[in-house]
Motif scaffolding. Structure first.
Motif, PDB file in Angstrom:
ATOM      1  N   LYS A 160       0.840  -1.188   0.000  1.00  0.00           N
ATOM      2  CA  LYS A 160       0.000   0.000   0.000  1.00  0.00           C
ATOM      3  C   LYS A 160       0.881   1.245   0.000  1.00  0.00           C
ATOM      4  O   LYS A 160       1.861   1.331   0.751  1.00  0.00           O
ATOM      5  CB  LYS A 160      -0.899   0.007   1.236  1.00  0.00           C
ATOM      6  CG  LYS A 160      -1.838   1.203   1.342  1.00  0.00           C
ATOM      7  CD  LYS A 160      -2.940   1.149   0.305  1.00  0.00           C
ATOM      8  CE  LYS A 160      -3.909   2.316   0.516  1.00  0.00           C
ATOM      9  NZ  LYS A 160      -4.996   2.289  -0.493  1.00  0.00           N
ATOM     10  N   TYR A 162       1.061   5.549   0.361  1.00  0.00           N
ATOM     11  CA  TYR A 162       0.334   6.627   1.028  1.00  0.00           C
ATOM     12  C   TYR A 162       0.762   7.981   0.480  1.00  0.00           C
ATOM     13  O   TYR A 162       1.854   8.137  -0.074  1.00  0.00           O
ATOM     14  CB  TYR A 162       0.553   6.556   2.538  1.00  0.00           C
ATOM     15  CG  TYR A 162       0.035   5.279   3.150  1.00  0.00           C
ATOM     16  CD1 TYR A 162      -1.320   5.083   3.371  1.00  0.00           C
ATOM     17  CD2 TYR A 162       0.910   4.229   3.478  1.00  0.00           C
ATOM     18  CE1 TYR A 162      -1.801   3.897   3.912  1.00  0.00           C
ATOM     19  CE2 TYR A 162       0.436   3.044   4.028  1.00  0.00           C
ATOM     20  CZ  TYR A 162      -0.921   2.887   4.232  1.00  0.00           C
ATOM     21  OH  TYR A 162      -1.396   1.710   4.760  1.00  0.00           O
ATOM     22  N   GLY A 168       3.226   0.746   3.207  1.00  0.00           N
ATOM     23  CA  GLY A 168       2.854  -0.267   4.172  1.00  0.00           C
ATOM     24  C   GLY A 168       3.848  -1.412   4.151  1.00  0.00           C
ATOM     25  O   GLY A 168       4.996  -1.252   3.713  1.00  0.00           O
ATOM     26  N   GLU A 169       3.424  -2.564   4.585  1.00  0.00           N
ATOM     27  CA  GLU A 169       4.287  -3.740   4.617  1.00  0.00           C
ATOM     28  C   GLU A 169       4.230  -4.457   3.269  1.00  0.00           C
ATOM     29  O   GLU A 169       3.151  -4.753   2.755  1.00  0.00           O
ATOM     30  CB  GLU A 169       3.840  -4.699   5.722  1.00  0.00           C
ATOM     31  CG  GLU A 169       4.708  -5.940   5.847  1.00  0.00           C
ATOM     32  CD  GLU A 169       4.214  -6.877   6.935  1.00  0.00           C
ATOM     33  OE1 GLU A 169       4.763  -7.985   7.050  1.00  0.00           O
ATOM     34  OE2 GLU A 169       3.269  -6.498   7.654  1.00  0.00           O
ATOM     35  N   GLU A 222      -3.076  -3.323   3.938  1.00  0.00           N
ATOM     36  CA  GLU A 222      -2.930  -2.335   4.992  1.00  0.00           C
ATOM     37  C   GLU A 222      -3.619  -2.824   6.258  1.00  0.00           C
ATOM     38  O   GLU A 222      -4.570  -3.597   6.218  1.00  0.00           O
ATOM     39  CB  GLU A 222      -3.508  -0.988   4.567  1.00  0.00           C
ATOM     40  CG  GLU A 222      -4.984  -1.002   4.215  1.00  0.00           C
ATOM     41  CD  GLU A 222      -5.479   0.362   3.772  1.00  0.00           C
ATOM     42  OE1 GLU A 222      -4.948   1.367   4.267  1.00  0.00           O
ATOM     43  OE2 GLU A 222      -6.382   0.413   2.935  1.00  0.00           O
ATOM     44  N   CYS A 223      -3.114  -2.362   7.388  1.00  0.00           N
ATOM     45  CA  CYS A 223      -3.668  -2.752   8.681  1.00  0.00           C
ATOM     46  C   CYS A 223      -4.974  -2.007   8.914  1.00  0.00           C
ATOM     47  O   CYS A 223      -5.019  -0.776   8.833  1.00  0.00           O
ATOM     48  CB  CYS A 223      -2.664  -2.442   9.788  1.00  0.00           C
ATOM     49  SG  CYS A 223      -3.241  -2.863  11.444  1.00  0.00           S
TER      50      CYS A 223
END
Length: 237
Positions: A160, A162, A168-169, A222-223
């Protein structure tokens, strides 16, 4: 199935063209081509790749121009546009990277000129190869790498992105798309969940083949919820 037809214009040569991306209005194409001049191969130590831009006029692609951030001593390849078409992502082994091939991006200004190349950094790039980027309308970046623990060869990863430039991871998208062979050139339509990728896995028609798929379980990039836990020693409390 539909018949395959050759497009018209100056985006064909005696050597290779690949990984084309067209703007949403259908009028501008970015594509990869060998570093050729007047249909002759250009040489440094070997043939390199460059990104070109063409425009659609009267049903033909014309006014082909080499983009200014190419170089004769390194490759620049596999262009893809961000959702707003203001950023061009690409792969390159130019100086200043982290490995054999890195992912980069460059700003496209409203007048058609470009900013300076920006490396995506060590959160994405490794000492090995990162290549074949693809960006979805949900700002998800997919790419291939052989510098991470995977199933073998080039594997496809997703991450992901931003607005503040962070990521993200990075996640391996797993089997059956990834295999012990090279898997790359990933594309997915977020609406239909249908996509394509290329692979040189066993059972194909040739060296690199195109495969199609339907995503049945979305990859979570994403979390969505933080989990806070308290660990208590059973003997001492």
């Amino acid at each position: 199935k539909r018949n395959i037809t050759r497009i018209k214009g100056d985006v064909k040569s005696k050597l290779n063209e690949s990984t084309a991306v067209v703007t949403k209005d259908g009028q501008t194409m970015y594509f990869t081509r060998n570093n050729i001049l007047n249909n002759k191969r250009g040489y440094d130590q070997d043939t390199k790749l460059k990104i070109y831009r063409a425009y659609l006029k009267d049903g033909k692609w014309t006014d082909v121009e080499e983009l200014p951030f190419n170089g004769d001593s390194f490759s620049t390849a596999h262009p893809v546009l961000s959702k707003d078409e203001k950023l061009l992502y690409f792969a390159s082994d130019r100086p200043g990277g982290y490995g054999n091939s890195d992912l980069w991006r460059i700003a496209i200004h409203d007048n058609g000129t470009f900013g300076g190349p920006e490396n995506l950094g060590p959160a994405i790039n490794t000492e090995a190869r990162e290549t074949f980027p693809f960006i979805t309308d949900a700002d998800e970046l997919y790419f291939s790498s052989d510098g991470r623990i995977g199933l073998g060869g080039l594997d496809i990863y997703g991450v992901k992105t931003y607005a503040d430039g962070s990521y993200g991871e990075v996640q391996n998208i797993g089997a059956p798309v990834n295999s012990k062979a090279d898997d790359f050139a990933y594309y997915i339509d977020p609406l239909t969940k249908q996509g394509f990728f290329s692979s040189n896995r066993e059972g194909g028609q040739g060296n690199d083949d195109i495969y199609r798929f339907v995503e049945t379980r979305a990859l979570q990039l994403e979390c969505l919820q933080d989990l806070i836990v308290k660990v208590i020693d059973s003997k001492t409390s």
